[in-house]
Scaffold this motif. Structure first.
Motif, PDB file in Angstrom:
ATOM      1  N   ASN A   1       0.894  -1.336   0.204  1.00 48.62           N
ATOM      2  CA  ASN A   1      -0.041   0.057   0.285  1.00 48.62           C
ATOM      3  C   ASN A   1       0.850   1.234   0.078  1.00 48.62           C
ATOM      4  N   HIS A   2       0.190   2.333  -0.763  1.00 46.78           N
ATOM      5  CA  HIS A   2       1.052   3.568  -1.003  1.00 46.78           C
ATOM      6  C   HIS A   2       1.503   4.132   0.461  1.00 46.78           C
TER       7      HIS A   2
ATOM      8  N   ASN B   1       1.959   2.607   3.493  1.00 47.14           N
ATOM      9  CA  ASN B   1       2.550   2.068   4.330  1.00 47.14           C
ATOM     10  C   ASN B   1       4.038   2.580   4.420  1.00 47.14           C
ATOM     11  N   PHE B   2       4.620   2.855   5.722  1.00 45.65           N
ATOM     12  CA  PHE B   2       5.862   3.340   5.745  1.00 45.65           C
ATOM     13  C   PHE B   2       6.957   2.285   5.073  1.00 45.65           C
ATOM     14  N   THR B   3       6.708   1.152   4.949  1.00 45.43           N
ATOM     15  CA  THR B   3       7.116   0.134   4.570  1.00 45.43           C
ATOM     16  C   THR B   3       7.667   0.472   2.936  1.00 45.43           C
ATOM     17  N   HIS B   4       6.463   0.998   2.152  1.00 50.83           N
ATOM     18  CA  HIS B   4       6.457   1.241   0.746  1.00 50.83           C
ATOM     19  C   HIS B   4       7.566   2.270   0.532  1.00 50.83           C
ATOM     20  N   GLU B   5       7.502   3.334   1.473  1.00 48.18           N
ATOM     21  CA  GLU B   5       8.562   4.457   1.283  1.00 48.18           C
ATOM     22  C   GLU B   5       9.875   3.773   1.437  1.00 48.18           C
ATOM     23  N   CYS B   6      10.165   2.976   2.487  1.00 44.44           N
ATOM     24  CA  CYS B   6      11.547   2.689   2.752  1.00 44.44           C
ATOM     25  C   CYS B   6      12.055   1.511   1.548  1.00 44.44           C
ATOM     26  N   MET B   7      11.049   0.613   1.012  1.00 45.12           N
ATOM     27  CA  MET B   7      11.256  -0.018  -0.043  1.00 45.12           C
ATOM     28  C   MET B   7      11.809   0.712  -1.298  1.00 45.12           C
ATOM     29  N   GLU B   8      11.301   2.016  -1.473  1.00 44.71           N
ATOM     30  CA  GLU B   8      11.419   2.544  -2.658  1.00 44.71           C
ATOM     31  C   GLU B   8      12.998   3.307  -2.509  1.00 44.71           C
ATOM     32  N   LYS B   9      13.367   3.329  -1.336  1.00 42.15           N
ATOM     33  CA  LYS B   9      14.731   4.109  -1.038  1.00 42.15           C
ATOM     34  C   LYS B   9      15.875   3.176  -0.869  1.00 42.15           C
ATOM     35  N   THR B  10      15.517   1.965  -0.342  1.00 40.41           N
ATOM     36  CA  THR B  10      16.714   1.135  -0.060  1.00 40.41           C
ATOM     37  C   THR B  10      16.708   0.096  -1.482  1.00 40.41           C
TER      38      THR B  10
ATOM     39  N   ASP C   1      11.649  -3.966 -10.383  1.00 38.08           N
ATOM     40  CA  ASP C   1      10.728  -2.941 -11.229  1.00 38.08           C
ATOM     41  C   ASP C   1       9.556  -3.089 -10.365  1.00 38.08           C
ATOM     42  N   LYS C   2       8.582  -2.054 -10.775  1.00 34.85           N
ATOM     43  CA  LYS C   2       7.357  -1.712 -10.002  1.00 34.85           C
ATOM     44  C   LYS C   2       6.448  -1.278 -10.937  1.00 34.85           C
ATOM     45  N   LEU C   3       5.028  -1.818 -10.437  1.00 35.58           N
ATOM     46  CA  LEU C   3       3.856  -1.489 -11.146  1.00 35.58           C
ATOM     47  C   LEU C   3       2.793  -0.712 -10.165  1.00 35.58           C
ATOM     48  N   ASP C   4       2.527   0.467 -10.556  1.00 31.45           N
ATOM     49  CA  ASP C   4       1.534   0.871  -9.753  1.00 31.45           C
ATOM     50  C   ASP C   4       0.039   0.797  -9.916  1.00 31.45           C
ATOM     51  N   THR C   5      -0.643   0.710  -8.866  1.00 28.34           N
ATOM     52  CA  THR C   5      -2.327   0.722  -9.109  1.00 28.34           C
ATOM     53  C   THR C   5      -2.559   1.895  -8.251  1.00 28.34           C
ATOM     54  N   GLU C   6      -4.003   2.215  -8.239  1.00 30.63           N
ATOM     55  CA  GLU C   6      -4.524   3.186  -7.497  1.00 30.63           C
ATOM     56  C   GLU C   6      -3.956   3.262  -6.078  1.00 30.63           C
ATOM     57  N   THR C   7      -3.885   2.273  -5.406  1.00 31.77           N
ATOM     58  CA  THR C   7      -3.548   2.133  -3.857  1.00 31.77           C
ATOM     59  C   THR C   7      -2.464   1.336  -3.645  1.00 31.77           C
ATOM     60  N   HIS C   8      -1.977   0.572  -4.518  1.00 35.03           N
ATOM     61  CA  HIS C   8      -0.825  -0.374  -4.173  1.00 35.03           C
ATOM     62  C   HIS C   8       0.237  -0.235  -5.102  1.00 35.03           C
ATOM     63  N   THR C   9       1.558  -0.402  -4.838  1.00 36.53           N
ATOM     64  CA  THR C   9       2.779  -0.656  -5.630  1.00 36.53           C
ATOM     65  C   THR C   9       2.876  -2.151  -5.605  1.00 36.53           C
ATOM     66  N   LEU C  10       3.175  -2.840  -7.048  1.00 35.95           N
ATOM     67  CA  LEU C  10       3.671  -4.188  -6.992  1.00 35.95           C
ATOM     68  C   LEU C  10       5.190  -4.077  -7.024  1.00 35.95           C
TER      69      LEU C  10
ATOM     70  N   LYS D   1      -5.921 -18.983  13.635  1.00 40.96           N
ATOM     71  CA  LYS D   1      -5.406 -17.953  14.636  1.00 40.96           C
ATOM     72  C   LYS D   1      -6.308 -16.609  14.675  1.00 40.96           C
ATOM     73  N   LYS D   2      -7.537 -16.717  14.238  1.00 44.97           N
ATOM     74  CA  LYS D   2      -8.615 -15.936  14.381  1.00 44.97           C
ATOM     75  C   LYS D   2      -8.224 -14.470  14.244  1.00 44.97           C
ATOM     76  N   GLY D   3      -7.368 -14.135  13.206  1.00 44.01           N
ATOM     77  CA  GLY D   3      -6.892 -13.078  12.950  1.00 44.01           C
ATOM     78  C   GLY D   3      -7.497 -12.085  11.974  1.00 44.01           C
ATOM     79  N   ASN D   4      -7.177 -10.870  11.864  1.00 46.39           N
ATOM     80  CA  ASN D   4      -8.076  -9.827  11.041  1.00 46.39           C
ATOM     81  C   ASN D   4      -7.053  -9.458   9.893  1.00 46.39           C
ATOM     82  N   SER D   5      -7.597  -8.572   9.245  1.00 39.67           N
ATOM     83  CA  SER D   5      -6.784  -7.753   8.040  1.00 39.67           C
ATOM     84  C   SER D   5      -7.140  -6.519   7.952  1.00 39.67           C
ATOM     85  N   PRO D   6      -6.095  -5.420   8.252  1.00 41.75           N
ATOM     86  CA  PRO D   6      -6.528  -4.139   8.229  1.00 41.75           C
ATOM     87  C   PRO D   6      -6.860  -3.524   6.649  1.00 41.75           C
ATOM     88  N   LYS D   7      -7.209  -2.326   6.658  1.00 43.24           N
ATOM     89  CA  LYS D   7      -7.851  -1.685   5.369  1.00 43.24           C
ATOM     90  C   LYS D   7      -6.854  -1.475   4.460  1.00 43.24           C
ATOM     91  N   ASN D   8      -5.537  -1.633   4.859  1.00 48.20           N
ATOM     92  CA  ASN D   8      -4.327  -1.465   3.785  1.00 48.20           C
ATOM     93  C   ASN D   8      -4.032  -2.622   3.231  1.00 48.20           C
TER      94      ASN D   8
END
Ligand code: FMN
Length: 164
Positions: free
Chosen positions: A45-46, A48-57, A115-124, A151-158
């Protein structure tokens, strides 16, 4: 369209990690798959802080989580942001090829963003696999279905699979 059909797609549960300078950062991503013999893709997801850091590193690790993963690890990584929190303060990691890897995992892949491919909300992010190893072959890799049902886990909106 019946959005419930999307719940029939199968995934695993992974920790995607990288660096913010010297600081380990990362999050949970089910949307991870092998594309060719030496490439994988992760949908991030755009916001996510992880997104920003993956782009940099331009480098990231995929830790393959087992069924025995502590739900605290999922909570730290998947339900808060590395922008505000040092998520890895309470999670044991190994440093492999300069990347943080979850110690309590089935194993890991170290990838370079090619490589990267952008969608409206997420980058591949397309990653070339540089290295990988099994850390514990007694663990069973966790499926997304196991995460929800057992595990009865949930998923957040991102998470791309989130159905509002
Ligand atoms: C089970 C689960 C699966 C997730 N899958 C994804 C995913 O595939 N892609 C994504 O962008 N976020 C996914 N997320 C959401 C991120 O982990 C979450 O937004 C996280 O707080 C981002 O942290 P960050 O801001 O430090 O990067 C998932 C979360 C969980 C709990």
């Amino acid at each position: 369209m019946d959005k419930n059909i999307l719940r029939s797609l199968s995934y695993g549960v992974y920790a995607i990690s990288t660096l913010d300078g010297d600081r380990p950062v990362g999050c949970i991503a089910n949307s991870t798959m092998q594309v060719t013999y030496d490439t994988v893709v992760v949908s991030m997801n755009h916001d996510n802080f992880t997104h920003e850091c993956m782009e940099k590193t331009k480098k990231f690790a995929i830790s393959i989580l087992g069924e025995d993963i502590e739900m605290n690890t999922i909570a730290f990584l998947g339900f808060q942001s590395g922008r505000e929190k040092d998520k890895f303060e309470h999670i044991e990691t190994l440093t492999i090829d300069n990347m943080p890897v979850i110690k309590n995992s089935v194993g890991y892949l170290i990838c370079e963003v090619i490589d990267k491919l952008d969608t409206e909300t997420h980058t591949l992010f397309l990653g070339k696999i540089l290295d990988g190893a099994v850390l514990d072959d007694t663990k069973t890799p966790m499926t997304y279905a196991y995460y929800h049902k057992v595990k009865k886990g949930n998923s957040p909106k991102n998470a791309p699979t989130y159905i509002g």
